[in-house]
Design a protein around this motif. Structure first.
Motif, PDB file in Angstrom:
ATOM      1  N   ILE A 186       0.627  -1.194  -0.161  1.00 13.09           N
ATOM      2  CA  ILE A 186       0.037  -0.063  -0.085  1.00 13.09           C
ATOM      3  C   ILE A 186       1.071   1.408   0.030  1.00 13.09           C
ATOM      4  N   ASP A 187       0.259   2.273  -0.452  1.00  8.28           N
ATOM      5  CA  ASP A 187       0.675   3.809  -0.161  1.00  8.28           C
ATOM      6  C   ASP A 187      -0.688   4.442   0.516  1.00  8.28           C
ATOM      7  N   VAL A 188      -0.423   5.624   0.887  1.00  9.16           N
ATOM      8  CA  VAL A 188      -1.296   6.178   1.705  1.00  9.16           C
ATOM      9  C   VAL A 188      -1.439   7.748   1.025  1.00  9.16           C
ATOM     10  N   LEU A 233       0.136   3.906  -7.070  1.00  5.47           N
ATOM     11  CA  LEU A 233      -0.851   4.534  -7.885  1.00  5.47           C
ATOM     12  C   LEU A 233      -0.915   6.155  -7.942  1.00  5.47           C
ATOM     13  N   ASP A 234       0.008   6.577  -7.342  1.00  5.77           N
ATOM     14  CA  ASP A 234       0.019   8.009  -7.219  1.00  5.77           C
ATOM     15  C   ASP A 234      -0.214   8.754  -8.397  1.00  5.77           C
ATOM     16  N   ALA A 235       0.889   8.512  -9.520  1.00  2.26           N
ATOM     17  CA  ALA A 235       0.649   9.266 -10.810  1.00  2.26           C
ATOM     18  C   ALA A 235      -0.631   9.075 -11.453  1.00  2.26           C
ATOM     19  N   ARG A 236      -1.163   7.644 -11.052  1.00  3.06           N
ATOM     20  CA  ARG A 236      -2.447   7.480 -11.984  1.00  3.06           C
ATOM     21  C   ARG A 236      -3.612   8.591 -11.374  1.00  3.06           C
ATOM     22  N   LEU A 237      -3.542   8.552  -9.812  1.00  5.45           N
ATOM     23  CA  LEU A 237      -4.629   9.031  -9.162  1.00  5.45           C
ATOM     24  C   LEU A 237      -4.552  10.624  -9.551  1.00  5.45           C
ATOM     25  N   ARG A 238      -3.432  11.187  -9.613  1.00  5.79           N
ATOM     26  CA  ARG A 238      -3.231  12.626  -9.822  1.00  5.79           C
ATOM     27  C   ARG A 238      -3.692  12.941 -11.390  1.00  5.79           C
ATOM     28  N   ALA A 239      -3.519  11.757 -12.468  1.00  2.00           N
ATOM     29  CA  ALA A 239      -3.737  12.137 -13.796  1.00  2.00           C
ATOM     30  C   ALA A 239      -5.414  11.946 -13.739  1.00  2.00           C
ATOM     31  N   GLU A 240      -5.875  11.104 -12.934  1.00  2.00           N
ATOM     32  CA  GLU A 240      -7.300  11.086 -13.007  1.00  2.00           C
ATOM     33  C   GLU A 240      -8.202  12.466 -12.482  1.00  2.00           C
ATOM     34  N   GLY A 241      -7.423  13.033 -11.636  1.00  2.00           N
ATOM     35  CA  GLY A 241      -7.883  14.354 -11.413  1.00  2.00           C
ATOM     36  C   GLY A 241      -8.854  14.213 -10.078  1.00  2.00           C
ATOM     37  N   ILE A 242      -9.124  15.589  -9.499  1.00  5.83           N
ATOM     38  CA  ILE A 242      -9.977  15.502  -8.258  1.00  5.83           C
ATOM     39  C   ILE A 242     -11.255  15.219  -8.159  1.00  5.83           C
ATOM     40  N   SER A 265      -8.314  20.534  -5.158  1.00  6.60           N
ATOM     41  CA  SER A 265      -7.523  19.883  -6.297  1.00  6.60           C
ATOM     42  C   SER A 265      -6.705  18.890  -5.483  1.00  6.60           C
ATOM     43  N   MET A 266      -5.915  18.301  -6.359  1.00  7.80           N
ATOM     44  CA  MET A 266      -5.011  17.030  -5.841  1.00  7.80           C
ATOM     45  C   MET A 266      -4.060  17.699  -5.046  1.00  7.80           C
ATOM     46  N   ASP A 267      -3.620  18.881  -5.051  1.00 10.53           N
ATOM     47  CA  ASP A 267      -2.404  19.637  -4.426  1.00 10.53           C
ATOM     48  C   ASP A 267      -2.779  19.481  -3.064  1.00 10.53           C
ATOM     49  N   GLU A 268      -4.087  19.450  -2.657  1.00 11.14           N
ATOM     50  CA  GLU A 268      -4.585  19.144  -1.210  1.00 11.14           C
ATOM     51  C   GLU A 268      -4.352  17.641  -0.772  1.00 11.14           C
ATOM     52  N   LYS A 270      -1.821  14.756  -0.045  1.00  8.29           N
ATOM     53  CA  LYS A 270      -0.422  14.287   0.286  1.00  8.29           C
ATOM     54  C   LYS A 270      -0.207  12.904   0.169  1.00  8.29           C
ATOM     55  N   HIS A 271       0.656  12.546  -0.495  1.00  3.47           N
ATOM     56  CA  HIS A 271       1.257  11.107  -0.590  1.00  3.47           C
ATOM     57  C   HIS A 271       2.177  10.767   0.118  1.00  3.47           C
ATOM     58  N   LEU A 272       1.849   9.596   0.654  1.00  5.48           N
ATOM     59  CA  LEU A 272       3.076   8.983   1.671  1.00  5.48           C
ATOM     60  C   LEU A 272       3.491   7.573   0.844  1.00  5.48           C
ATOM     61  N   ASP A 273       4.725   7.570   0.575  1.00  5.86           N
ATOM     62  CA  ASP A 273       5.316   6.307  -0.173  1.00  5.86           C
ATOM     63  C   ASP A 273       5.686   5.311   1.367  1.00  5.86           C
ATOM     64  N   VAL A 274       4.647   4.495   1.459  1.00  5.71           N
ATOM     65  CA  VAL A 274       4.925   3.525   2.651  1.00  5.71           C
ATOM     66  C   VAL A 274       6.181   2.578   2.463  1.00  5.71           C
ATOM     67  N   ARG A 275       7.010   2.749   3.559  1.00  7.23           N
ATOM     68  CA  ARG A 275       8.119   1.629   3.694  1.00  7.23           C
ATOM     69  C   ARG A 275       8.150   1.000   4.969  1.00  7.23           C
ATOM     70  N   LEU A 276       8.488  -0.273   4.710  1.00 10.00           N
ATOM     71  CA  LEU A 276       8.791  -0.874   5.975  1.00 10.00           C
ATOM     72  C   LEU A 276      10.068  -1.541   5.908  1.00 10.00           C
ATOM     73  N   ASN A 277      11.026  -1.308   6.824  1.00  9.83           N
ATOM     74  CA  ASN A 277      12.554  -1.746   6.616  1.00  9.83           C
ATOM     75  C   ASN A 277      13.111  -1.863   7.962  1.00  9.83           C
ATOM     76  N   LEU A 278      14.212  -2.340   8.057  1.00  3.78           N
ATOM     77  CA  LEU A 278      14.959  -2.743   9.322  1.00  3.78           C
ATOM     78  C   LEU A 278      16.534  -2.649   8.876  1.00  3.78           C
ATOM     79  N   LEU A 279      17.241  -1.739   9.709  1.00  4.25           N
ATOM     80  CA  LEU A 279      18.687  -1.967   9.650  1.00  4.25           C
ATOM     81  C   LEU A 279      19.143  -3.335  10.430  1.00  4.25           C
ATOM     82  N   ARG A 280      20.008  -4.188   9.784  1.00  9.62           N
ATOM     83  CA  ARG A 280      20.613  -4.919  10.596  1.00  9.62           C
ATOM     84  C   ARG A 280      21.527  -4.789  11.790  1.00  9.62           C
ATOM     85  N   ARG A 281      22.347  -3.722  11.486  1.00  6.60           N
ATOM     86  CA  ARG A 281      23.189  -2.986  12.543  1.00  6.60           C
ATOM     87  C   ARG A 281      22.777  -1.446  12.357  1.00  6.60           C
ATOM     88  N   TRP A 282      22.599  -1.167  13.672  1.00  4.68           N
ATOM     89  CA  TRP A 282      22.215   0.397  13.876  1.00  4.68           C
ATOM     90  C   TRP A 282      23.303   1.443  13.729  1.00  4.68           C
TER      91      TRP A 282
END
Length: 421
Positions: A186-188, A233-242, A265-268, A270-282
């Motif tokens: 997912i993205d949000v 999907l962000d580019a597609r959602l913005r191309a589809e319009g408000i 407008s779609m300017d209102e 905000k897209h969050l590129d969801v990530r889930l990760n973990l450093l093996r060593r911090w």
């Protein structure tokens, strides 16, 4: 220009500000570098959970925090057939001074922490100061290079650099630490809708309808909406319009059909590129990553801020002594990793399971609502609602403020003048 401090904290988010405050109260000279000129950014994590509220009390900041504009979420619920809701997590069951989630604009929390930090002689906050690289000497990190908004460059040398600079951490990249990435479906997309006087509600209620998933977060004057959809999907959602985006929101949240027109407008959105990760060593010699710099979290459960704050508290408790002595070893840094790794792994494991079992089937149109087994358990055994409430609100390993950082709520705090270099 070359300067010196004991500890450089890169990033003025919740983890960075809490760490800076605690180390300063331990008598460690600490400089927090924040690349922006203020803390005003929309749709950052604004959930302050019971464990963090208790920490603020211990730091003597609880009363000041309570005076900030805020709304309170007392339960998380799912809509079920028939138009009713089923409570998943009831925070009122927690035996804690603050059995709720406080929804507070993150900039208010950060300004409060900046106020508290400025009252400490060893705390320095520099705004408009972006870290561009790490300084390396004799096989260890020895400080940072920075650039100000005015174009001035310099070096700040230190015994330790702590990266609290988020998912795209400069410290992590400079230390050549690479996280393990987990698949995320997912993205949000975040946006606001008006909140009417008769809306009520103190619950965080997601909406799950085939192909559409949205979460409604009640704020003091508005609803903060998270629309979840397939990653990429962000580019597609913005191309589809408000207009098309409004249709998606109505499909997910029919009760808001009367107000989606406020989105102009779609300017209102905000897209969050969801990530889930973990450093093996911090860590490497002379540098440590915590918070999102060490482990990017999914927004599911809203636990990212609070997990980062717990990292900061553990870091201050474990490293204040070595920093006061003027020498932090790799073994000292490894203690932070060992302390905080297991609770992080457990939370991410739950988030990954929720992605697979709850979110993905909904956004792919295979199911509406939570799994029937979950509904049955919650319906038949109401007491089980304590478990998700505890995991969300308190967590697997809640850190308490070290003795050196505790203060009375009556301790005066002066308004800081933020340093701009």
């Amino acid at each position: 220009m070359t300067e010196h401090t004991t500890c450089v904290v890169v990033g003025g988010g919740p983890a960075g500000m809490v760490l800076g405050l605690l180390l300063a109260r331990a008598g460690v000279e600490v400089t927090v570098l924040e690349k922006h000129g203020d803390f005003l950014r929309d749709f950052r994590g604004d959930t302050v959970h019971p464990s963090t509220l208790r920490l603020l009390d211990e730091l003597g900041l609880g009363e000041r925090f309570a005076a900030l504009p805020q709304s309170r979420v007392e339960e998380t619920a799912f809509p079920v057939e028939g138009g009713s809701t089923l409570v998943l997590a009831d925070f009122r069951l927690l035996k804690t001074p603050h059995p709720y989630i406080a929804m507070v604009p993150q900039w208010d929390l950060l300004n409060l922490l900046a106020d508290a930090g400025r009252a400490e002689a060893h705390f320095h906050l520099r705004m408009d100061t972006e870290v561009t690289d790490l300084i390396r000497e004799s096989g260890r990190v020895a400080g940072v290079r920075y650039r100000t908004a005015d174009g001035e460059t310099g070096e700040l040398r230190s015994e330790l650099v702590v990266g609290c600079d988020g998912r795209w951490s400069v410290v992590r990249a400079g230390a050549r630490l690479r996280p393990r990435e987990f698949p995320v479906p997912i993205d949000v997309w975040w946006f606001r809708l008006p909140r009417h006087a008769d809306d009520g509600a103190t619950a965080l209620v997601p909406s799950m309808r085939k192909g559409h998933f949205a979460a409604v977060i009640p704020r003091e004057d508005y609803f903060q909406i998270a629309y979840l959809a397939r990653k990429g999907l962000d580019a597609r959602l913005r191309a589809e319009g408000i207009d098309r985006f409004r249709e998606r929101i109505v499909a997910a949240l029919p009760r808001f059909a009367d107000r989606v027109g406020t989105l102009q407008s779609m300017d209102e959105v905000k897209h969050l590129d969801v990530r889930l990760n973990l450093l093996r060593r911090w860590h490497v010699e002379g540098a440590l990553c915590i918070g999102d710099a060490a482990h990017a979290m999914s927004p599911i459960g809203g636990v990212g801020i609070n997990l980062a704050v717990q990292d900061a508290v553990a870091t201050a408790r474990l490293l204040a002594g070595p920093l006061r002595r003027g020498r932090v070893t790799s073994g000292d840094l490894a203690k932070v990793n060992r302390r905080r790794r297991l609770p992080t792994v457990l939370v991410q494991t739950i988030q990954r399971a929720m992605h697979r079992g709850i979110v993905r089937p909904v956004i792919e149109g295979r199911r509406s609502g939570p799994p029937k087994a979950v509904v049955a358990i919650l319906d038949r055994i109401p007491g089980v609602r304590f478990i998700p409430a505890y995991l969300i609100g308190i967590g697997f390993l809640a850190e308490r403020a070290p003795a050196f950082a505790r203060r009375s709520p009556r301790t005066p705090i002066s308004r800081p003048t933020l340093e701009r270099r």
